[in-house]
Write a protein that holds these residues in place. Structure first.
Motif, PDB file in Angstrom:
ATOM      1  N   ILE A  86      48.185   2.433  10.801  1.00 27.12           N
ATOM      2  CA  ILE A  86      46.742   2.512  10.568  1.00 27.12           C
ATOM      3  C   ILE A  86      46.491   1.958   9.175  1.00 27.12           C
ATOM      4  O   ILE A  86      46.979   2.499   8.182  1.00 27.12           O
ATOM      5  N   ASN A  87      45.748   0.866   9.109  1.00 31.01           N
ATOM      6  CA  ASN A  87      45.527   0.133   7.868  1.00 31.01           C
ATOM      7  C   ASN A  87      44.245   0.622   7.207  1.00 31.01           C
ATOM      8  O   ASN A  87      43.139   0.231   7.574  1.00 31.01           O
ATOM      9  N   PHE A  88      44.409   1.510   6.231  1.00 34.23           N
ATOM     10  CA  PHE A  88      43.243   2.082   5.558  1.00 34.23           C
ATOM     11  C   PHE A  88      42.380   1.011   4.905  1.00 34.23           C
ATOM     12  O   PHE A  88      41.147   1.049   4.980  1.00 34.23           O
ATOM     13  N   GLU A  89      43.016   0.070   4.241  1.00 38.32           N
ATOM     14  CA  GLU A  89      42.262  -0.934   3.494  1.00 38.32           C
ATOM     15  C   GLU A  89      41.462  -1.837   4.420  1.00 38.32           C
ATOM     16  O   GLU A  89      40.315  -2.171   4.141  1.00 38.32           O
ATOM     17  N   ALA A  90      42.061  -2.230   5.546  1.00 43.59           N
ATOM     18  CA  ALA A  90      41.340  -3.085   6.494  1.00 43.59           C
ATOM     19  C   ALA A  90      40.189  -2.336   7.154  1.00 43.59           C
ATOM     20  O   ALA A  90      39.140  -2.917   7.446  1.00 43.59           O
ATOM     21  N   LEU A  91      40.367  -1.032   7.366  1.00 41.25           N
ATOM     22  CA  LEU A  91      39.368  -0.252   8.099  1.00 41.25           C
ATOM     23  C   LEU A  91      38.279   0.315   7.203  1.00 41.25           C
ATOM     24  O   LEU A  91      37.146   0.521   7.650  1.00 41.25           O
ATOM     25  N   THR A  92      38.599   0.574   5.934  1.00 40.16           N
ATOM     26  CA  THR A  92      37.630   1.232   5.055  1.00 40.16           C
ATOM     27  C   THR A  92      37.427   0.516   3.728  1.00 40.16           C
ATOM     28  O   THR A  92      36.475   0.839   3.015  1.00 40.16           O
ATOM     29  N   GLY A  93      38.340  -0.398   3.381  1.00 43.84           N
ATOM     30  CA  GLY A  93      38.280  -1.026   2.066  1.00 43.84           C
ATOM     31  C   GLY A  93      38.854  -0.160   0.962  1.00 43.84           C
ATOM     32  O   GLY A  93      38.776  -0.519  -0.220  1.00 43.84           O
ATOM     33  N   ASN A  94      39.456   0.980   1.330  1.00 40.54           N
ATOM     34  CA  ASN A  94      40.013   1.898   0.339  1.00 40.54           C
ATOM     35  C   ASN A  94      41.468   2.215   0.640  1.00 40.54           C
ATOM     36  O   ASN A  94      41.997   1.834   1.695  1.00 40.54           O
ATOM     37  N   HIS A  95      42.097   2.934  -0.264  1.00 39.11           N
ATOM     38  CA  HIS A  95      43.500   3.311  -0.108  1.00 39.11           C
ATOM     39  C   HIS A  95      43.682   4.702  -0.694  1.00 39.11           C
ATOM     40  O   HIS A  95      42.739   5.307  -1.221  1.00 39.11           O
ATOM     41  N   VAL A  96      44.890   5.228  -0.590  1.00 37.87           N
ATOM     42  CA  VAL A  96      45.235   6.462  -1.282  1.00 37.87           C
ATOM     43  C   VAL A  96      46.304   6.139  -2.321  1.00 37.87           C
ATOM     44  O   VAL A  96      46.894   5.055  -2.316  1.00 37.87           O
ATOM     45  N   VAL A  97      46.529   7.086  -3.203  1.00 35.87           N
ATOM     46  CA  VAL A  97      47.516   6.937  -4.268  1.00 35.87           C
ATOM     47  C   VAL A  97      48.554   8.044  -4.124  1.00 35.87           C
ATOM     48  O   VAL A  97      48.195   9.212  -3.910  1.00 35.87           O
ATOM     49  N   VAL A  98      49.813   7.700  -4.201  1.00 39.94           N
ATOM     50  CA  VAL A  98      50.886   8.693  -4.169  1.00 39.94           C
ATOM     51  C   VAL A  98      51.352   8.958  -5.598  1.00 39.94           C
ATOM     52  O   VAL A  98      51.872   8.059  -6.270  1.00 39.94           O
ATOM     53  N   TYR A  99      51.125  10.185  -6.054  1.00 40.35           N
ATOM     54  CA  TYR A  99      51.482  10.605  -7.411  1.00 40.35           C
ATOM     55  C   TYR A  99      51.586  12.120  -7.366  1.00 40.35           C
ATOM     56  O   TYR A  99      50.636  12.816  -7.031  1.00 40.35           O
ATOM     57  N   GLY A 100      52.744  12.659  -7.660  1.00 42.65           N
ATOM     58  CA  GLY A 100      53.000  14.070  -7.450  1.00 42.65           C
ATOM     59  C   GLY A 100      52.042  14.996  -8.165  1.00 42.65           C
ATOM     60  O   GLY A 100      51.639  14.743  -9.304  1.00 42.65           O
ATOM     61  N   GLN A 101      51.692  16.095  -7.495  1.00 40.12           N
ATOM     62  CA  GLN A 101      50.789  17.079  -8.104  1.00 40.12           C
ATOM     63  C   GLN A 101      51.368  17.635  -9.395  1.00 40.12           C
ATOM     64  O   GLN A 101      50.632  17.932 -10.343  1.00 40.12           O
ATOM     65  N   THR A 102      52.688  17.771  -9.445  1.00 36.60           N
ATOM     66  CA  THR A 102      53.323  18.243 -10.678  1.00 36.60           C
ATOM     67  C   THR A 102      53.019  17.302 -11.836  1.00 36.60           C
ATOM     68  O   THR A 102      52.747  17.747 -12.966  1.00 36.60           O
ATOM     69  N   GLU A 103      53.038  15.996 -11.551  1.00 36.16           N
ATOM     70  CA  GLU A 103      52.763  15.022 -12.610  1.00 36.16           C
ATOM     71  C   GLU A 103      51.293  15.046 -13.010  1.00 36.16           C
ATOM     72  O   GLU A 103      50.958  14.887 -14.191  1.00 36.16           O
ATOM     73  N   VAL A 104      50.405  15.236 -12.040  1.00 42.60           N
ATOM     74  CA  VAL A 104      48.983  15.398 -12.352  1.00 42.60           C
ATOM     75  C   VAL A 104      48.799  16.577 -13.303  1.00 42.60           C
ATOM     76  O   VAL A 104      48.098  16.486 -14.327  1.00 42.60           O
ATOM     77  N   THR A 105      49.433  17.701 -12.968  1.00 44.28           N
ATOM     78  CA  THR A 105      49.299  18.909 -13.779  1.00 44.28           C
ATOM     79  C   THR A 105      49.872  18.699 -15.172  1.00 44.28           C
ATOM     80  O   THR A 105      49.283  19.126 -16.181  1.00 44.28           O
ATOM     81  N   ARG A 106      51.022  18.017 -15.265  1.00 42.35           N
ATOM     82  CA  ARG A 106      51.632  17.745 -16.560  1.00 42.35           C
ATOM     83  C   ARG A 106      50.692  16.891 -17.435  1.00 42.35           C
ATOM     84  O   ARG A 106      50.507  17.167 -18.618  1.00 42.35           O
ATOM     85  N   ASP A 107      50.103  15.862 -16.821  1.00 41.13           N
ATOM     86  CA  ASP A 107      49.181  15.001 -17.570  1.00 41.13           C
ATOM     87  C   ASP A 107      47.983  15.794 -18.090  1.00 41.13           C
ATOM     88  O   ASP A 107      47.527  15.595 -19.225  1.00 41.13           O
ATOM     89  N   LEU A 108      47.475  16.695 -17.261  1.00 45.40           N
ATOM     90  CA  LEU A 108      46.311  17.480 -17.654  1.00 45.40           C
ATOM     91  C   LEU A 108      46.659  18.487 -18.741  1.00 45.40           C
ATOM     92  O   LEU A 108      45.873  18.710 -19.675  1.00 45.40           O
ATOM     93  N   TYR A 109      47.823  19.107 -18.644  1.00 47.56           N
ATOM     94  CA  TYR A 109      48.250  20.019 -19.717  1.00 47.56           C
ATOM     95  C   TYR A 109      48.415  19.267 -21.041  1.00 47.56           C
ATOM     96  O   TYR A 109      47.996  19.742 -22.103  1.00 47.56           O
ATOM     97  N   ASP A 110      49.049  18.108 -20.976  1.00 47.29           N
ATOM     98  CA  ASP A 110      49.248  17.315 -22.199  1.00 47.29           C
ATOM     99  C   ASP A 110      47.902  16.926 -22.821  1.00 47.29           C
ATOM    100  O   ASP A 110      47.721  16.971 -24.047  1.00 47.29           O
ATOM    101  N   ALA A 111      46.956  16.518 -21.967  1.00 50.30           N
ATOM    102  CA  ALA A 111      45.637  16.118 -22.466  1.00 50.30           C
ATOM    103  C   ALA A 111      44.905  17.307 -23.083  1.00 50.30           C
ATOM    104  O   ALA A 111      44.246  17.182 -24.125  1.00 50.30           O
ATOM    105  N   ARG A 112      45.026  18.479 -22.454  1.00 51.11           N
ATOM    106  CA  ARG A 112      44.347  19.672 -22.979  1.00 51.11           C
ATOM    107  C   ARG A 112      44.924  20.066 -24.339  1.00 51.11           C
ATOM    108  O   ARG A 112      44.188  20.412 -25.266  1.00 51.11           O
TER     109      ARG A 112
END
Length: 389
Positions: A86-112
């Motif tokens: 199922i081609n998200f980009e062809a069907l919607t023009g958008n995509h998703v991003v794979v990036y671990g929730q742990t890394e999201v949380t680490r980035d937010l803690y560092d920024a805070r």
């Protein structure tokens, strides 16, 4: 102490709200029951919708994500002898991003930490007082000493087992729940992903999912019994069962290795209404849970944060209360749509106890319809990349 907004819960949703509000000059305090290391040790999802990515950019914490994440323009569905993309980009023009929730949380803690925003770890016995008044406050203990924080608003971002939802009287809140009769056994392994895109696989042995965190860190899941325990499964038994459920060519190229994390998660659909009581607002798992099929948990929390962030900015900048008055209504409208999608994806690909031959034929026909219908694929793609806020 006094702050404008107390955020209960130092997971990604609470941290994201805090960072967004900081960008607008709104003072926050984050209270987290555990330590930072404990929070960063939790293994969670890693598929991010476009809306979540945009919120990270708006919060000024997207640089590492943009550098290290993987863009996924589609996914693979397999079911017995059927396999298709199922081609998200062809069907919607958008995509998703794979990036671990742990890394999201680490980035937010560092920024805070970088901006000197206040975070209290190991905050015990947190209680919300006067949420239905014009002067709420929160009390908590650290090392046995009680502290009080006066505030304008409280954001409950403390998860399903947190105290925020319980602060809403039973006479006010209504809870809706569906518990699924199986769980997901997941492992994390330092191996290359079996496929460039995620593989969602249904089979006569049950569901399986092939996912990843980075080029040498893979996350795999198989449907299992609720009576199973993670220690019941050796690594060898897991890999053998996974190979039986995924497409043959994927099974042949699968690189196996020792698991570095192994756990079983039960599946549940849950919604609490309303998501606001007075000056208390529920966000994320404090208000709703989805089965992980379809990757909506963290992403639905992000939509709550979007609505609450804009509502709080509106009230502080203009004294207009339309945003906070309609927060629960707006958030729940999207929550129930993501509940529907997660429920549909789960019923589409899992084996349920007591399914009849008729049920299995209908399930297979549903998959075949999805394979053959561009319109059906578009609906899946629209939901997967993220509905608009």
């Amino acid at each position: 102490m006094r702050v404008q907004v107390v955020i209960i819960g130092g997971g990604p949703s609470g941290l994201l709200l805090g960072q967004l509000l900081h960008q607008k000059g709104i003072d926050t305090l984050v209270l987290e029951r555990k330590t930072r290391d404990y929070v960063l040790g939790r293994i969670r999802a890693g598929v991010l919708e476009v809306g979540f990515v945009n919120l990270m950019r708006e919060a000024g914490v997207a640089k590492r994500m943009e550098r290290e994440s993987f863009i996924h323009g589609g996914t693979v569905i397999s079911y017995e002898d059927m396999q298709f993309g199922i081609n998200f980009e062809a069907l919607t023009g958008n995509h998703v991003v794979v990036y671990g929730q742990t890394e999201v949380t680490r980035d937010l803690y560092d920024a805070r930490a970088a901006v000197g925003a206040k975070t209290v770890f190991k905050a015990d016995h947190v209680e919300i007082h006067g949420a239905d008044s014009d002067a709420p406050h929160v009390t908590y203990q650290v090392d046995g000493t009680e502290h009080r924080v006066d505030c304008d608003y409280v954001a409950g971002c403390d998860g399903f087992h947190g105290i925020s939802r319980q602060a809403i009287p039973l006479t006010v809140r209504r809870e809706y729940e569906k518990v699924y009769p199986f769980g997901w056994l997941g492992i994390l392994s330092e191996t290359p992903p079996v496929n460039d895109e995620l593989i969602y696989a249904g089979s006569d042995r049950g569901f399986a999912l092939c996912s990843m965190r980075n080029a040498n860190l893979s996350r795999y899941y198989i449907q299992c019994s609720l009576s199973d325990h993670a220690e019941d499964w050796t690594d060898a038994a897991f890999w053998q069962e996974l190979k039986r459920r995924i497409p043959a060519e994927a099974a042949e190229r699968l690189v196996t290795g020792p698991s570095i994390e192994k756990s079983i998660a039960p599946l549940r659909s849950f919604v609490c209404e309303p998501m606001r009581w007075g000056r208390l607002f529920l966000c994320g798992d404090a208000a709703h849970i989805v089965p992980p099929t379809g990757a909506k948990g963290l992403n639905t929390a992000a939509s709550d944060i979007h609505y609450l962030y804009h509502a709080l900015v509106q009230v502080y900048e203009t004294d207009e209360t339309e945003g906070i008055d309609r927060y629960s209504e707006k958030a729940l409208a999207r929550v129930w749509k993501t509940q529907r999608f997660s429920w549909w994806m789960t019923t589409l690909l899992h084996r349920f106890p007591h399914q009849s031959e008729f049920d299995l034929k209908v399930q297979k026909a549903e998959i075949a319809f999805l394979r053959d219908s561009r319109d059906a694929q578009t609906v899946l793609a629209q939901n997967y990349v993220g509905l608009p806020y």
